[in-house]
Motif scaffolding. Sequence first.
Motif, PDB file in Angstrom:
ATOM      1  N   ARG A  22      50.926  23.617 -20.770  1.00  0.00           N
ATOM      2  CA  ARG A  22      49.608  24.633 -20.214  1.00  0.00           C
ATOM      3  C   ARG A  22      48.347  23.701 -20.111  1.00  0.00           C
ATOM      4  O   ARG A  22      48.058  22.893 -20.807  1.00  0.00           O
ATOM      5  CB  ARG A  22      49.457  25.550 -21.440  1.00  0.00           C
ATOM      6  CG  ARG A  22      50.603  26.549 -21.588  1.00  0.00           C
ATOM      7  CD  ARG A  22      50.294  27.381 -23.023  1.00  0.00           C
ATOM      8  NE  ARG A  22      51.255  28.404 -23.001  1.00  0.00           N
ATOM      9  CZ  ARG A  22      51.388  29.590 -22.628  1.00  0.00           C
ATOM     10  NH1 ARG A  22      50.246  29.963 -22.131  1.00  0.00           N
ATOM     11  NH2 ARG A  22      52.299  30.346 -22.898  1.00  0.00           N
ATOM     12  N   ASP A  24      43.923  24.762 -19.253  1.00  0.00           N
ATOM     13  CA  ASP A  24      43.070  25.620 -18.877  1.00  0.00           C
ATOM     14  C   ASP A  24      42.338  25.226 -17.488  1.00  0.00           C
ATOM     15  O   ASP A  24      42.257  24.078 -17.129  1.00  0.00           O
ATOM     16  CB  ASP A  24      41.914  25.339 -19.942  1.00  0.00           C
ATOM     17  CG  ASP A  24      42.269  26.139 -21.335  1.00  0.00           C
ATOM     18  OD1 ASP A  24      43.339  26.926 -21.358  1.00  0.00           O
ATOM     19  OD2 ASP A  24      41.619  25.600 -22.301  1.00  0.00           O
ATOM     20  N   TYR A  25      41.948  26.231 -16.802  1.00  0.00           N
ATOM     21  CA  TYR A  25      41.402  26.145 -15.412  1.00  0.00           C
ATOM     22  C   TYR A  25      40.197  25.366 -15.556  1.00  0.00           C
ATOM     23  O   TYR A  25      39.301  26.024 -16.446  1.00  0.00           O
ATOM     24  CB  TYR A  25      41.368  27.306 -14.720  1.00  0.00           C
ATOM     25  CG  TYR A  25      40.440  27.368 -13.625  1.00  0.00           C
ATOM     26  CD1 TYR A  25      40.850  26.737 -12.525  1.00  0.00           C
ATOM     27  CD2 TYR A  25      39.223  27.967 -13.594  1.00  0.00           C
ATOM     28  CE1 TYR A  25      40.057  26.558 -11.293  1.00  0.00           C
ATOM     29  CE2 TYR A  25      38.660  28.085 -12.435  1.00  0.00           C
ATOM     30  CZ  TYR A  25      38.985  27.247 -11.227  1.00  0.00           C
ATOM     31  OH  TYR A  25      38.207  27.196 -10.184  1.00  0.00           O
ATOM     32  N   LYS A  71      42.886  34.542 -19.961  1.00  0.00           N
ATOM     33  CA  LYS A  71      42.111  33.512 -19.757  1.00  0.00           C
ATOM     34  C   LYS A  71      42.543  32.756 -18.336  1.00  0.00           C
ATOM     35  O   LYS A  71      43.687  33.137 -17.811  1.00  0.00           O
ATOM     36  CB  LYS A  71      41.986  32.482 -20.693  1.00  0.00           C
ATOM     37  CG  LYS A  71      43.245  31.835 -20.914  1.00  0.00           C
ATOM     38  CD  LYS A  71      43.051  30.583 -22.136  1.00  0.00           C
ATOM     39  CE  LYS A  71      44.463  30.107 -22.563  1.00  0.00           C
ATOM     40  NZ  LYS A  71      43.968  28.779 -23.595  1.00  0.00           N
ATOM     41  N   GLU A  73      44.532  29.758 -16.534  1.00  0.00           N
ATOM     42  CA  GLU A  73      45.413  28.856 -16.889  1.00  0.00           C
ATOM     43  C   GLU A  73      46.401  28.494 -16.146  1.00  0.00           C
ATOM     44  O   GLU A  73      46.812  29.556 -15.293  1.00  0.00           O
ATOM     45  CB  GLU A  73      45.803  29.035 -18.427  1.00  0.00           C
ATOM     46  CG  GLU A  73      46.650  30.202 -18.513  1.00  0.00           C
ATOM     47  CD  GLU A  73      47.290  30.320 -20.039  1.00  0.00           C
ATOM     48  OE1 GLU A  73      47.203  29.655 -20.755  1.00  0.00           O
ATOM     49  OE2 GLU A  73      47.554  31.432 -20.271  1.00  0.00           O
ATOM     50  N   ASN A 172      40.740  37.165 -14.422  1.00  0.00           N
ATOM     51  CA  ASN A 172      41.315  35.897 -15.173  1.00  0.00           C
ATOM     52  C   ASN A 172      42.549  35.811 -14.142  1.00  0.00           C
ATOM     53  O   ASN A 172      43.215  36.698 -13.576  1.00  0.00           O
ATOM     54  CB  ASN A 172      41.737  36.272 -16.410  1.00  0.00           C
ATOM     55  CG  ASN A 172      40.242  36.119 -17.412  1.00  0.00           C
ATOM     56  OD1 ASN A 172      40.461  37.021 -18.072  1.00  0.00           O
ATOM     57  ND2 ASN A 172      39.856  34.927 -17.583  1.00  0.00           N
ATOM     58  N   ARG A 174      46.331  33.600 -14.080  1.00  0.00           N
ATOM     59  CA  ARG A 174      47.338  32.684 -14.589  1.00  0.00           C
ATOM     60  C   ARG A 174      48.550  32.376 -13.619  1.00  0.00           C
ATOM     61  O   ARG A 174      49.297  33.127 -13.174  1.00  0.00           O
ATOM     62  CB  ARG A 174      48.170  33.472 -15.661  1.00  0.00           C
ATOM     63  CG  ARG A 174      49.131  32.554 -16.465  1.00  0.00           C
ATOM     64  CD  ARG A 174      49.978  33.266 -17.569  1.00  0.00           C
ATOM     65  NE  ARG A 174      48.905  33.525 -18.729  1.00  0.00           N
ATOM     66  CZ  ARG A 174      48.915  34.612 -19.711  1.00  0.00           C
ATOM     67  NH1 ARG A 174      50.098  35.591 -19.482  1.00  0.00           N
ATOM     68  NH2 ARG A 174      47.935  34.866 -20.337  1.00  0.00           N
TER      69      ARG A 174
END
Length: 242
Positions: A22, A24-25, A71, A73, A172, A174
């Motif tokens: 994973r 985070d962006y 979020k 990601e 958001n 993903r």
Amino acid sequence: MELYNSLIKDTEALLENGSAKRWDYSEKDCWTDIGSSELVLQKDAAYELGAQGKGSANYVLFTSNHELVDKDEILLYGPDLKEIKGDVDFARIVLLRVGLLSDDDEAVYRTLKDIEFAKYHVYPEGYMVRMSPENYREQVRVSKKALKKGISFKSIGASYIREYKKNSSVLNARVIFITKSGFDFKAMKDLAKKSNDVTGTLTHILEGLPTDCSVCALKDICDEVEGMKELHFGIGDKGAKK
């Protein structure tokens, strides 16, 4: 926008036994975008993702539920681009949390389609994407040069998220990449088709469907997708009040 929630949960169930990396962006992680499609010749390619004979799937799902997409990601199930040595199975699945959309049903449909079409406006250097919407497949030819420059799914995923978030309705995003064999790619393609059916059904509802379920051609999808029947009759009620 809860029509796709059951499909998101089904997608998560397909992945629950896998282990994901994973990230985070961050916009600074985005890969170089060349602004138009690049032709990567076979002699210049290191390999293909989702090549013919390999599993492949591609689809986008929407939700307004913060718990489902909380979020920005990038997730990766399987080896990263620099670790891949030959053609592999491949899927790219995008889950988007959207804000409250317009009360105008036609505007909602157009907003969803505009967001979905963002995937056609990402042009990573050395990463040639070929999509087959009718088969819900995506093939990618990765150049040897891009691998030497350090291309990764973290940077490609960031590029997609940046493009999706240009639409103010996207809160958001993903982006999920799958390069590991053993996942049920057929089930993913089935979910892709259902997602397409849900979006397509919205257009038919806007055009005005019969309110007698026994004669409606879209009864199966309404029965299967939570909230679709309520939307159908809700629009019918609004039309009746005018």
